[in-house]
Design an enzyme around this catalytic site. Structure first.
Site, PDB file in Angstrom:
ATOM      1  CB  SER A  51      65.101  46.656  53.445  1.00 18.69           C
ATOM      2  OG  SER A  51      64.677  45.294  54.365  1.00 18.69           O
ATOM      3  N   GLY A 228      65.118  41.971  54.471  1.00 16.32           N
ATOM      4  CA  GLY A 228      66.045  42.280  53.272  1.00 16.32           C
ATOM      5  C   GLY A 228      65.812  42.810  52.005  1.00 16.32           C
ATOM      6  N   GLY A 230      65.426  43.064  47.394  1.00 11.27           N
ATOM      7  CA  GLY A 230      65.479  42.081  46.199  1.00 11.27           C
ATOM      8  C   GLY A 230      64.005  41.468  46.101  1.00 11.27           C
ATOM      9  CB  CYS A 256      60.206  42.661  55.801  1.00  6.80           C
ATOM     10  SG  CYS A 256      60.020  43.898  54.617  1.00  6.80           S
ATOM     11  CG  LEU A 257      63.172  38.970  51.699  1.00  6.50           C
ATOM     12  CD1 LEU A 257      62.651  38.914  50.435  1.00  6.50           C
ATOM     13  CD2 LEU A 257      64.687  39.304  51.521  1.00  6.50           C
ATOM     14  CD  GLN A 260      58.331  40.059  50.462  1.00  6.33           C
ATOM     15  OE1 GLN A 260      59.215  39.840  49.916  1.00  6.33           O
ATOM     16  NE2 GLN A 260      57.856  41.469  50.854  1.00  6.33           N
ATOM     17  CG  ASN A 298      61.673  49.450  53.191  1.00  7.02           C
ATOM     18  OD1 ASN A 298      61.459  49.518  52.234  1.00  7.02           O
ATOM     19  ND2 ASN A 298      63.084  49.221  53.796  1.00  7.02           N
ATOM     20  N   GLY A 300      58.651  46.459  48.537  1.00  9.90           N
ATOM     21  CA  GLY A 300      58.052  46.567  47.221  1.00  9.90           C
ATOM     22  C   GLY A 300      57.630  45.368  46.607  1.00  9.90           C
ATOM     23  CG  PHE A 301      59.025  42.111  45.647  1.00 14.79           C
ATOM     24  CD1 PHE A 301      58.794  41.411  44.422  1.00 14.79           C
ATOM     25  CD2 PHE A 301      60.147  42.845  45.862  1.00 14.79           C
ATOM     26  CE1 PHE A 301      59.423  41.619  43.419  1.00 14.79           C
ATOM     27  CE2 PHE A 301      60.888  43.203  44.751  1.00 14.79           C
ATOM     28  CZ  PHE A 301      60.565  42.427  43.523  1.00 14.79           C
ATOM     29  CG  HIS A 342      60.168  46.524  59.097  1.00 15.45           C
ATOM     30  ND1 HIS A 342      61.576  45.942  59.322  1.00 15.45           N
ATOM     31  CD2 HIS A 342      59.861  46.462  57.845  1.00 15.45           C
ATOM     32  CE1 HIS A 342      61.953  45.588  58.049  1.00 15.45           C
ATOM     33  NE2 HIS A 342      60.995  45.887  57.324  1.00 15.45           N
ATOM     34  CD  GLU A 344      62.233  46.424  62.627  1.00 12.79           C
ATOM     35  OE1 GLU A 344      62.427  46.876  61.673  1.00 12.79           O
ATOM     36  OE2 GLU A 344      61.481  45.220  62.851  1.00 12.79           O
TER      37      GLU A 344
END
Length: 368
Positions: A51, A228, A230, A256-257, A260, A298, A300-301, A342, A344
């Site tokens: 990530s 992940g 981006g 996370c990603l 989203q 963790n 940023g989006f 997260h 985990e």
């Protein structure tokens, strides 16, 4: 190498902040979006988390390197960061089972770093000014020349990175276990996979751009959409695949990603955060149970809360208690759920690991 013998290094931020320190790890020049992680432990897990691909990470704990490095603690096969910024760098380590110093580990993997920086001042600046590109160098002395290099670094906004960190080929873990889970790898951490294997899951991990027909041919009991790097809105291929996964009606879990992307697949928008959430002590409330959890984060989006409120088919399940951002969602008519944090950990608290158990229960219910 002793600190007194190290080369000078420089850090330049896009808004003009310019700091001097000394070089650690590999000598060179490297740029990316700068961010900070407030965790007190787990620097190797942070550096190897996919990530963080394309980013320069500030670790806010003042001492880094004091317990060396150990390959078993990697979240991927090698560091994913574009650079690291620390305050006090430890030349030696005190852990007997460590395989090398952190400096040797960074040097081995070509990671550029700067130490001797006032990270408290730097983090306060990033928190105020927001996420932005930065560059580290131990090669370029002039600020003007360094600025030219910095201007070549791509913005994280609308940047697709998952395809750069995904597995190149399909592989399996936990063969012979009871529950078949197809993993769409858009930057998965090893500890996520181990948490599911320990819960009797037979995992088949697929590259990010795998076609839905290939996933369905394995006939899994459920799907997992990984974490992940981006901008999720730049991942049309994954959004389309996840739409088709959802339509299949099997249990699906995203982190996370992946969280989203599940939102985007349901027509719910995401946005780039001011400076993101990265650390081990973020409070999240599960609004279904009423219980609160300390979580590892963790990102940023984030998922846009106003867009979520307009959805007829997706509801909020978790909320970040620091800023009320969306921390979890679920579909009302499908066995699909996801979280921004997260569960985990690695590193971090284990308050949210029940989410893996919830996923297994969904699979059991669906199979029966």
């Amino acid at each position: 190498m002793k600190i007194k013998d190290r080369k000078k290094a420089y850090l330049l931020l896009a808004d003009g902040m310019y700091l001097e320190g000394f070089s650690i790890g590999s000598e060179g020049t490297s740029g990316g979006e700068i961010c900070f992680n407030t965790g007190m432990t787990g620097y190797q897990e942070i550096y190897t988390d996919p990530s963080y691909f394309g980013q320069i990470v500030i670790t806010t704990n003042s001492h880094i390197g004091n317990y060396g490095s150990l390959d078993l603690e990697q979240e991927s096969e090698h560091p994913q960061v574009n650079g690291i910024v620390i305050n006090e760098f430890s030349e030696i380590h005190s852990r007997d089972k460590a395989e090398s110093t952190l400096d040797d580990y960074l040097l081995k993997h070509g990671v550029v770093g700067i130490a001797g920086v006032d990270t408290r001042k730097l983090v306060k600046h990033v928190r105020t000014s927001g996420a932005q590109n930065a560059i580290i160098t131990s090669q370029i002395d002039g600020k003007d020349e360094l600025l030219k290099k910095l201007n070549e670094v791509p913005s994280m906004d609308h940047l697709e990175l998952a395809s750069k960190v995904t597995t190149e080929s399909v592989y399996e873990l936990g063969e012979g276990n009871q529950y078949k889970v197809a993993v769409l790898d858009i930057g998965v951490k090893k500890s996520i996979l181990s948490n599911m294997v320990s819960r009797d899951c037979h995992l088949k991990v697929f590259p990010a751009k795998t076609a839905i027909d290939v996933l369905k041919d394995w006939n899994p009991d459920g799907y997992f959409i990984s974490n992940g790097p981006g901008d999720p809105s730049a991942m049309d291929y994954a959004i389309d695949t996840v739409k088709q996964i959802i339509n299949e009606g099997k249990p699906t879990f995203g982190i996370c990603l992946g969280h989203q992307v599940i939102a985007l697949a349901n027509g719910i928008s995401t946005f780039k955060m001011h400076h993101g959430h990265r650390g081990l002590n973020h409070p999240v409330k599960n609004i279904i149970t009423g219980l609160s959890e300390v979580t590892s984060q963790n990102h940023g989006f984030a998922v846009d809360s106003e867009s979520l409120e307009k959805s007829d088919n997706v509801e909020l399940t978790h909320i970040n208690l620091n800023d009320n951002t969306v921390a979890g969602i679920r579909m009302k008519d499908k066995p699909v759920f996801s979280v921004q944090h997260h569960p985990e950990a690695s590193p971090g608290p284990h308050d949210s690991r029940y989410l893996f158990d919830d996923f297994i229960e969904l699979i059991k219910k669906h199979k029966s």
